[in-house]
Design an enzyme around this catalytic site. Sequence first.
Site, PDB file in Angstrom:
ATOM      1  N   GLU A  79      25.957  -9.437   3.450  1.00  0.00           N
ATOM      2  CA  GLU A  79      26.701 -10.652   3.825  1.00  0.00           C
ATOM      3  C   GLU A  79      26.659 -11.685   2.706  1.00  0.00           C
ATOM      4  O   GLU A  79      27.588 -12.464   2.526  1.00  0.00           O
ATOM      5  CB  GLU A  79      26.137 -11.196   5.148  1.00  0.00           C
ATOM      6  N   SER A 112      23.127  -1.161  12.425  1.00  0.00           N
ATOM      7  CA  SER A 112      23.272  -0.772  13.831  1.00  0.00           C
ATOM      8  C   SER A 112      22.086   0.022  14.375  1.00  0.00           C
ATOM      9  O   SER A 112      22.256   0.939  15.178  1.00  0.00           O
ATOM     10  CB  SER A 112      24.587  -0.010  14.049  1.00  0.00           C
ATOM     11  N   ASN A 132      16.096  -9.057  10.879  1.00  0.00           N
ATOM     12  CA  ASN A 132      16.902 -10.039  10.136  1.00  0.00           C
ATOM     13  C   ASN A 132      17.708 -10.837  11.153  1.00  0.00           C
ATOM     14  O   ASN A 132      18.669 -10.338  11.722  1.00  0.00           O
ATOM     15  CB  ASN A 132      17.833  -9.295   9.166  1.00  0.00           C
ATOM     16  N   GLY A 164      26.319  -4.237  11.929  1.00  0.00           N
ATOM     17  CA  GLY A 164      26.926  -5.009  13.016  1.00  0.00           C
ATOM     18  C   GLY A 164      28.131  -4.333  13.647  1.00  0.00           C
ATOM     19  O   GLY A 164      28.871  -4.954  14.413  1.00  0.00           O
ATOM     20  N   LYS A 218      19.579 -13.403  10.713  1.00  0.00           N
ATOM     21  CA  LYS A 218      20.843 -13.985  10.225  1.00  0.00           C
ATOM     22  C   LYS A 218      20.948 -15.448  10.677  1.00  0.00           C
ATOM     23  O   LYS A 218      19.936 -16.129  10.773  1.00  0.00           O
ATOM     24  CB  LYS A 218      22.025 -13.133  10.696  1.00  0.00           C
ATOM     25  N   GLU A 220      21.525  -0.311   3.302  1.00  0.00           N
ATOM     26  CA  GLU A 220      22.344  -0.768   4.421  1.00  0.00           C
ATOM     27  C   GLU A 220      23.816  -0.517   4.099  1.00  0.00           C
ATOM     28  O   GLU A 220      24.456  -1.349   3.437  1.00  0.00           O
ATOM     29  CB  GLU A 220      22.127  -2.264   4.664  1.00  0.00           C
ATOM     30  N   HIS A 256      21.520  -9.173   0.546  1.00  0.00           N
ATOM     31  CA  HIS A 256      22.079  -8.661   1.799  1.00  0.00           C
ATOM     32  C   HIS A 256      23.600  -8.605   1.656  1.00  0.00           C
ATOM     33  O   HIS A 256      24.197  -9.458   0.999  1.00  0.00           O
ATOM     34  CB  HIS A 256      21.684  -9.562   2.971  1.00  0.00           C
TER      35      HIS A 256
HETATM   36  P1  PGA Z   1      22.642  -4.869  12.449  1.00  0.00           P
HETATM   37  O1  PGA Z   1      22.370  -5.663  11.086  1.00  0.00           O
HETATM   38  O2  PGA Z   1      21.359  -4.216  12.859  1.00  0.00           O
HETATM   39  O3  PGA Z   1      23.105  -5.926  13.427  1.00  0.00           O
HETATM   40  O4  PGA Z   1      23.714  -3.852  12.147  1.00  0.00           O
HETATM   41  C1  PGA Z   1      21.548  -5.124  10.089  1.00  0.00           C
HETATM   42  C2  PGA Z   1      21.453  -6.077   8.909  1.00  0.00           C
HETATM   43  O5  PGA Z   1      22.456  -6.719   8.571  1.00  0.00           O
HETATM   44  O6  PGA Z   1      20.385  -6.219   8.268  1.00  0.00           O
END
Ligand code: PGA
Length: 253
Positions: A97, A213, A7, A173, A9, A167, A95
């Site tokens: 976010e 992560s 992903n 993140g 982003k 998630e 997601h």
């Molecule tokens: P990350 O993000 O691996 O940077 O923690 C995962 C995601 O948001 O799908």
Amino acid sequence: MKTVAGNWKMYKTIEQATEFFSQMSGMAAPRTDKVNVLIFPNYVAMGAVAVSGVVPDWIHLGAQDVAAEAEGAFTGEVSPQMIQSAGATHVLIGHSERRHIMGESADLLHRKLSNALQAGLIPVLCVGETLDERDAGRMQEVIFGQLDTGLAGVALQNGAQLTVAYEPVWAIGTGVNAANEQIEDAHRLIRDHLSQLLGNPVGSSIPILYGGSVKPANFAAIVGLPSVDGGLIGGASLKPDAFAELIAIAEQV
Ligand code: PGA
């Protein structure tokens, strides 16, 4: 079969995305009977790389979002058909976010998921609790609620039409991935709930990915868990070397 999904982003211009895929094209193709590789670029980069033909045929494309409508006067929205015209097969829905920063409601996410399914795109429905919700003992309630509203009234013919990603918001993140027992626990709950909601064999055949992560250093332990069908990876999917390592790890499970 394990899935390795990147992903991206809001990262990568057309030039940067082209550079990434050129580097991936230079590596040996993984065994596609062992690992399913997906990248979710932004719409602009996705359209450009689809047209230029730089994406190796073993990498499937997906969008990070989709409109809740098929076509019409919806300024700024992108329809399933437009996404499919770039050769994409998948779309992220819900997601964290988009739920927490963009404020997308459960109802809107349900409409987006239905719209994607109707067009033949495979939704990757993301679910996960915040740290406050986990600390309050509400993890199961939150995840089940997200599955219930997202999948309300949805009838699937087979599991190949849907993927779920667990998630935990506190792991995205942050550099802090969930512990293996926490992942197993959540994935088992999700699996049972999918079987209840959709019946079997559909519920038992939906891939459940872990995200939060994930990096080469922790992926072997995570993707090797019996309840984990792959990873949804943000930060570590942006660098060709790290992403190639993640693919190689999944291939060896
Ligand atoms: P990350 O993000 O691996 O940077 O923690 C995962 C995601 O948001 O799908």
